[in-house]
Design a protein around this motif. Structure first.
Motif, short mmCIF file in Angstrom:
data_model
loop_
_atom_site.label_atom_id
_atom_site.label_comp_id
_atom_site.label_asym_id
_atom_site.label_seq_id
_atom_site.Cartn_x
_atom_site.Cartn_y
_atom_site.Cartn_z
N ILE A 113 0.83 -1.20 0.00
CA ILE A 113 0.00 0.00 0.00
C ILE A 113 0.87 1.26 0.00
N GLN A 114 0.55 2.17 -0.91
CA GLN A 114 1.28 3.43 -1.05
C GLN A 114 0.30 4.60 -1.00
N PRO A 115 0.76 5.74 -0.52
CA PRO A 115 -0.15 6.90 -0.42
C PRO A 115 -0.69 7.32 -1.78
N THR A 116 0.19 7.36 -2.79
CA THR A 116 -0.27 7.84 -4.10
C THR A 116 0.23 6.92 -5.21
N VAL A 117 -0.35 7.09 -6.39
CA VAL A 117 0.07 6.32 -7.56
C VAL A 117 1.54 6.60 -7.86
#
Lengths: 131, 181
Positions: A113-117
């Protein structure tokens, strides 16, 4: 039955340099509410969207406003497909209620999981340049 | 169980409508934000269980008193009982996630088998004190007719729902083994 979750293939690379194909990453965005009644449909649509070759996948969840335990099973299935192809999956832009769901089920690490693309693409890029 | 503001309706596959209806009711009861989200997810999981494992036939009822918003999800199959609640987070399988989530998201989570039916009761405190517990004068009152049933009770830790610990007590039946052998 809940309305189908909409799957959109994003072709523009938010990193704004290379085309996404060159990054060997596919980017999808989901819109809607994912639950028991539309999970099977989404799994079908996602498998269709990634086709037989995509191995690295980023899924933007900005507009996925609900997900339950059956929705998690869909993501696990898609994760397995990318892993079997030697790739991986990253989920981005989770709304707080989805973050909590992944946290409580202990699956947050499994989904990169990452904050943004952009964060997710950078992770993939770093991995590819180091291999 | 229907209180002054009780409502009951049959369970069907329109989960979006169910969540919307529940949202309206819980918001009217004063719930907001993360705790309202938690309740929506927990109830959704209970209803999925009815659709997937409980024969698809069941009812949902909502009621509230001064202390709790209470949602009962009852199925007609009666297979589900307290022994199915995982005491630890399930790993290596997605089975059991729903029950695990219910135990983590709500202030109280009980399963009772009554006359061939299984009833999942999910409760949220409506007015939490800063320590996370109900104030002493708000937890008094009739414990209800169900106290003698085997029950598993889960209460949130003071900090937040995510850190909830599971405190299972059994007043009936035999203690379950982790493997449910």
């Amino acid at each position: 039955m809940s309305a189908a979750v909409l799957v959109t293939a994003v072709s523009d690379n938010p990193l704004e340099d290379n085309p996404l194909e060159q990054e060997k990453v596919s980017l999808l965005a989901l819109v809607g509410e994912l639950d028991y009644t539309n999970a099977e449909r989404l799994q079908h649509d996602l498998q269709e969207a990634i086709g037989p070759e995509v191995c690295n996948l980023v899924i933007d969840l900005t507009d996925l406003s609900f997900c339950d335990s059956t929705g998690i099973q869909v993501f696990l299935t898609i994760r397995k497909i990318t892993q079997d192809r030697g790739g991986s999956i990253a989920l981005t832009n989770l709304q707080p209620r989805l973050e909590k769901l992944f946290h409580l089920t202990g699956l947050a690490p499994a989904f990169g999981i990452q904050p943004t693309v952009i964060d997710a693409l950078k992770v993939f890029r770093a991995r590819q340049s180091s291999s | 169980m229907t209180g002054d503001h009780g409502q009951q309706w049959p369970i069907d596959e329109d989960l979006t409508a169910l969540r919307e209806r529940l949202f309206q009711h819980a918001a009217q009861a004063g719930m907001r934000g993360e705790r309202l989200d938690d309740l929506l997810l927990a109830v959704n999981e209970a209803v999925i269980n009815v659709l997937e494992h409980g024969g698809g036939d069941g009812t949902l009822s909502i009621s509230q008193d001064d202390t709790y918003l209470t949602v009962d999800v009852t199925d007609a199959a009666g297979h589900l009982d307290v022994r199915h609640i995982p005491r630890k987070r399930p790993t290596g399988t997605v089975r059991g996630f729903g029950l695990w989530l219910m135990s983590q998201l709500c202030d109280e989570f009980t399963i009772q088998r009554i006359a061939g039916r299984s009833r999942v009761r999910l409760r949220m405190l409506l007015h939490r004190s800063p320590t996370g517990a109900a104030s002493p004068d708000s937890v008094s009152g009739d414990p209800g007719p169900d106290e003698s049933w085997a029950r598993s009770e889960v209460r949130s830790s003071p900090a937040n729902g995510a850190g909830a610990h599971v405190d299972i007590t059994h007043s009936g039946g035999t203690a379950p083994s982790p493997q449910q052998s």
